[in-house]
Design a protein around this motif. Structure first.
Motif, PDB file in Angstrom:
ATOM      1  N   VAL A   1      56.842   1.155  60.924  1.00 23.47           N
ATOM      2  CA  VAL A   1      58.422   1.208  60.707  1.00 23.47           C
ATOM      3  C   VAL A   1      59.038   1.424  61.994  1.00 23.47           C
ATOM      4  O   VAL A   1      60.261   0.954  62.579  1.00 23.47           O
ATOM      5  N   VAL A   2      58.298   2.362  63.058  1.00 25.32           N
ATOM      6  CA  VAL A   2      58.953   2.482  64.276  1.00 25.32           C
ATOM      7  C   VAL A   2      59.158   1.056  65.056  1.00 25.32           C
ATOM      8  O   VAL A   2      60.079   0.748  65.659  1.00 25.32           O
ATOM      9  N   ARG A   3      58.047   0.119  64.913  1.00 24.91           N
ATOM     10  CA  ARG A   3      58.075  -0.995  65.513  1.00 24.91           C
ATOM     11  C   ARG A   3      59.317  -1.972  65.107  1.00 24.91           C
ATOM     12  O   ARG A   3      59.907  -2.730  65.658  1.00 24.91           O
ATOM     13  N   ARG A   4      59.315  -1.814  63.594  1.00 27.50           N
ATOM     14  CA  ARG A   4      60.397  -2.759  63.055  1.00 27.50           C
ATOM     15  C   ARG A   4      61.767  -2.128  63.603  1.00 27.50           C
ATOM     16  O   ARG A   4      62.636  -3.011  63.841  1.00 27.50           O
ATOM     17  N   ILE A   5      62.145  -1.014  63.523  1.00 31.37           N
ATOM     18  CA  ILE A   5      63.316  -0.567  64.041  1.00 31.37           C
ATOM     19  C   ILE A   5      63.583  -0.850  65.460  1.00 31.37           C
ATOM     20  O   ILE A   5      64.518  -1.228  65.818  1.00 31.37           O
ATOM     21  N   ASP A   6      62.219  -0.908  66.184  1.00 28.73           N
ATOM     22  CA  ASP A   6      62.657  -1.332  67.977  1.00 28.73           C
ATOM     23  C   ASP A   6      63.039  -2.807  67.709  1.00 28.73           C
ATOM     24  O   ASP A   6      63.867  -3.346  68.542  1.00 28.73           O
TER      25      ASP A   6
END
Length: 67
Positions: free
Chosen positions: A11-16
């Motif tokens: 999720v953090v990678r996708r937000i970035d």
């Protein structure tokens, strides 16, 4: 627990990625702060200089009209 950490990392990678996809996105909180500070300065200056500016305007109008 390991699955939850992996999901969080994904999720953090996708937000970035979403943030990086649009370089024109800008800094919304920064602009809001600048707008609010500008409005505050206008209100403060108006409170201090308002009566003096009104007096200058009225005096000028009276001189132009010959009163």
């Amino acid at each position: 627990m390991q699955d939850l950490l992996g999901l969080r990392a994904a999720v953090v990678r996708r937000i970035d990625q979403i943030r990086d996809d649009n370089p024109e996105r800008g800094d919304v909180p920064g602009w809001v702060l600048v707008t609010l500070m500008t409005a505050g300065l206008v209100v403060a200056l108006w409170a201090v200089a308002g009566p003096a500016l009104t007096n200058v305007f009225n005096t000028s109008i009276q001189r132009v009209l010959g009163m």
